[in-house]
Write a protein that holds these residues in place. Sequence first.
Motif, PDB file in Angstrom:
ATOM      1  N   TYR A 188       0.846  -1.192   0.000  1.00 45.48           N
ATOM      2  CA  TYR A 188       0.000   0.000   0.000  1.00 45.48           C
ATOM      3  C   TYR A 188       0.881   1.241   0.000  1.00 45.48           C
ATOM      4  O   TYR A 188       1.664   1.445   0.934  1.00 45.48           O
ATOM      5  CB  TYR A 188      -0.920   0.018   1.224  1.00 45.48           C
ATOM      6  N   SER A 189       0.762   2.046  -1.048  1.00 47.70           N
ATOM      7  CA  SER A 189       1.458   3.321  -1.064  1.00 47.70           C
ATOM      8  C   SER A 189       0.777   4.266  -0.084  1.00 47.70           C
ATOM      9  O   SER A 189      -0.281   3.958   0.473  1.00 47.70           O
ATOM     10  CB  SER A 189       1.452   3.919  -2.473  1.00 47.70           C
ATOM     11  N   ASP A 190       1.397   5.434   0.151  1.00 43.63           N
ATOM     12  CA  ASP A 190       0.771   6.370   1.087  1.00 43.63           C
ATOM     13  C   ASP A 190      -0.599   6.776   0.574  1.00 43.63           C
ATOM     14  O   ASP A 190      -0.831   6.871  -0.627  1.00 43.63           O
ATOM     15  CB  ASP A 190       1.664   7.586   1.328  1.00 43.63           C
ATOM     16  N   ARG A 191      -1.517   6.996   1.535  1.00 50.84           N
ATOM     17  CA  ARG A 191      -2.903   7.297   1.207  1.00 50.84           C
ATOM     18  C   ARG A 191      -3.310   8.624   1.823  1.00 50.84           C
ATOM     19  O   ARG A 191      -2.801   9.031   2.878  1.00 50.84           O
ATOM     20  CB  ARG A 191      -3.849   6.197   1.731  1.00 50.84           C
ATOM     21  N   THR A 211      -7.992   7.778  -1.074  1.00 46.84           N
ATOM     22  CA  THR A 211      -7.328   7.289  -2.280  1.00 46.84           C
ATOM     23  C   THR A 211      -5.870   6.982  -2.008  1.00 46.84           C
ATOM     24  O   THR A 211      -5.244   7.566  -1.115  1.00 46.84           O
ATOM     25  CB  THR A 211      -7.433   8.316  -3.428  1.00 46.84           C
ATOM     26  N   GLY A 212      -5.325   6.050  -2.795  1.00 47.92           N
ATOM     27  CA  GLY A 212      -3.920   5.671  -2.727  1.00 47.92           C
ATOM     28  C   GLY A 212      -3.677   4.464  -3.612  1.00 47.92           C
ATOM     29  O   GLY A 212      -4.596   3.692  -3.895  1.00 47.92           O
ATOM     30  N   ASP A 213      -2.446   4.293  -4.080  1.00 50.42           N
ATOM     31  CA  ASP A 213      -2.115   3.180  -4.964  1.00 50.42           C
ATOM     32  C   ASP A 213      -1.866   1.902  -4.183  1.00 50.42           C
ATOM     33  O   ASP A 213      -1.404   1.924  -3.039  1.00 50.42           O
ATOM     34  CB  ASP A 213      -0.877   3.509  -5.797  1.00 50.42           C
ATOM     35  N   GLY A 222      -2.346   0.022  -9.055  1.00 54.55           N
ATOM     36  CA  GLY A 222      -3.285   1.060  -9.456  1.00 54.55           C
ATOM     37  C   GLY A 222      -3.966   1.653  -8.247  1.00 54.55           C
ATOM     38  O   GLY A 222      -3.751   1.213  -7.114  1.00 54.55           O
ATOM     39  N   ALA A 223      -4.783   2.665  -8.477  1.00 53.63           N
ATOM     40  CA  ALA A 223      -5.432   3.370  -7.368  1.00 53.63           C
ATOM     41  C   ALA A 223      -6.581   2.556  -6.795  1.00 53.63           C
ATOM     42  O   ALA A 223      -7.321   1.883  -7.525  1.00 53.63           O
ATOM     43  CB  ALA A 223      -5.947   4.718  -7.860  1.00 53.63           C
ATOM     44  N   LEU A 224      -6.709   2.605  -5.474  1.00 54.15           N
ATOM     45  CA  LEU A 224      -7.859   2.038  -4.776  1.00 54.15           C
ATOM     46  C   LEU A 224      -8.576   3.198  -4.103  1.00 54.15           C
ATOM     47  O   LEU A 224      -8.053   3.800  -3.165  1.00 54.15           O
ATOM     48  CB  LEU A 224      -7.406   1.011  -3.738  1.00 54.15           C
TER      49      LEU A 224
END
Length: 342
Positions: A188-191, A211-213, A222-224
């Motif tokens: 999980y990238s930063d959100r 939102t965050g990738d 991709g974005a979630l």
Amino acid sequence: MNKKLLAVAIAASAFGTQAVAVELYNNDGSTFSMGGHVSVNVNGSEAEDASVGTNSPRINFGATQDLGNGFTAEAKGEWDLNLLENSDESFTTRLGYIGVTHAEYGSTYVGTQWAPFYDVAGVTDLPIAFANDFLYTGDDFAKTGQTRADNMVSYRNGMDFGNAGALNVGIGWQGTADSKTATGITEYSDRVQFALSYAIMGANLGYAYSTGDVKGLGGASGALDYHVFSAAYGSYGNGLYLAGVYQLSEDKYVTREESDSYELIAAYALANSLNLSVNYETVEITEKVANTKSTDREELALQAEHHFTSKFVGYTGYQFDLKSEDGYTSDDKWVIGARYYL
């Protein structure tokens, strides 16, 4: 922002914790308190025999310190309790944060905490037995910040317009995190997220976005995104309470799915402290690749809660499984139990 409005702005913490804390120390601007609750029940379903269970028991400790000039420091830790089994993991972290609040400048918290997103999404997550399962789907809801949020920095503030209502705003940021499973690692990238709500004459309208990738198996990323809208009227446990939540989830690459989730609740608390409620929840999933739509769950629950005292609550509920797709076997559930607030 006055102190009354600040309490409104962070009231969502009560949605998830239903906290009743006992102040153990209060002297020279410092306080220390303990809270939490213990719940046990007997539960069963069409698919499983009756058994003894529990409902998110926890213990927490909180402290505050007057910093002067209107600023107050706050620290809190909260842990799940393992009541029913011998285990090396008797305690697991639910909350752990430090914050600073001010009546005019708002509140800032750092750590594992209830997210601004939940300020909006939590208005139906109130009955003890059955409510808002879609907010807690999977093991990673704390990494996406829908309810409790790991590794978060948040800020809340609001404006009071008197008889014209109150506007509350919240923003949050989470650092990167990994989730390890038997099949691999999800990264999980930063959100980031923000929440906006408006309260007037006992009603509250809200919207939040997160939102965050995400990078999943095979390197797909991709974005979630999560959008949530809510509306509520009244106060749960005090006369009539009505609320509804709609959440749109968009996985834009990893699984390429969208889901539409709904939760509706109507509750009425009688003068004898008996609170009766009915809630409906459904989740519909659209798979973009196959262009198919299916019902993941559809449930209706009838529930009752009775406060014998301010600290001791009895509860019962029956949840009807309404999903009726071909080949699906329904699984109605029931529960009867008691909760004691520490």
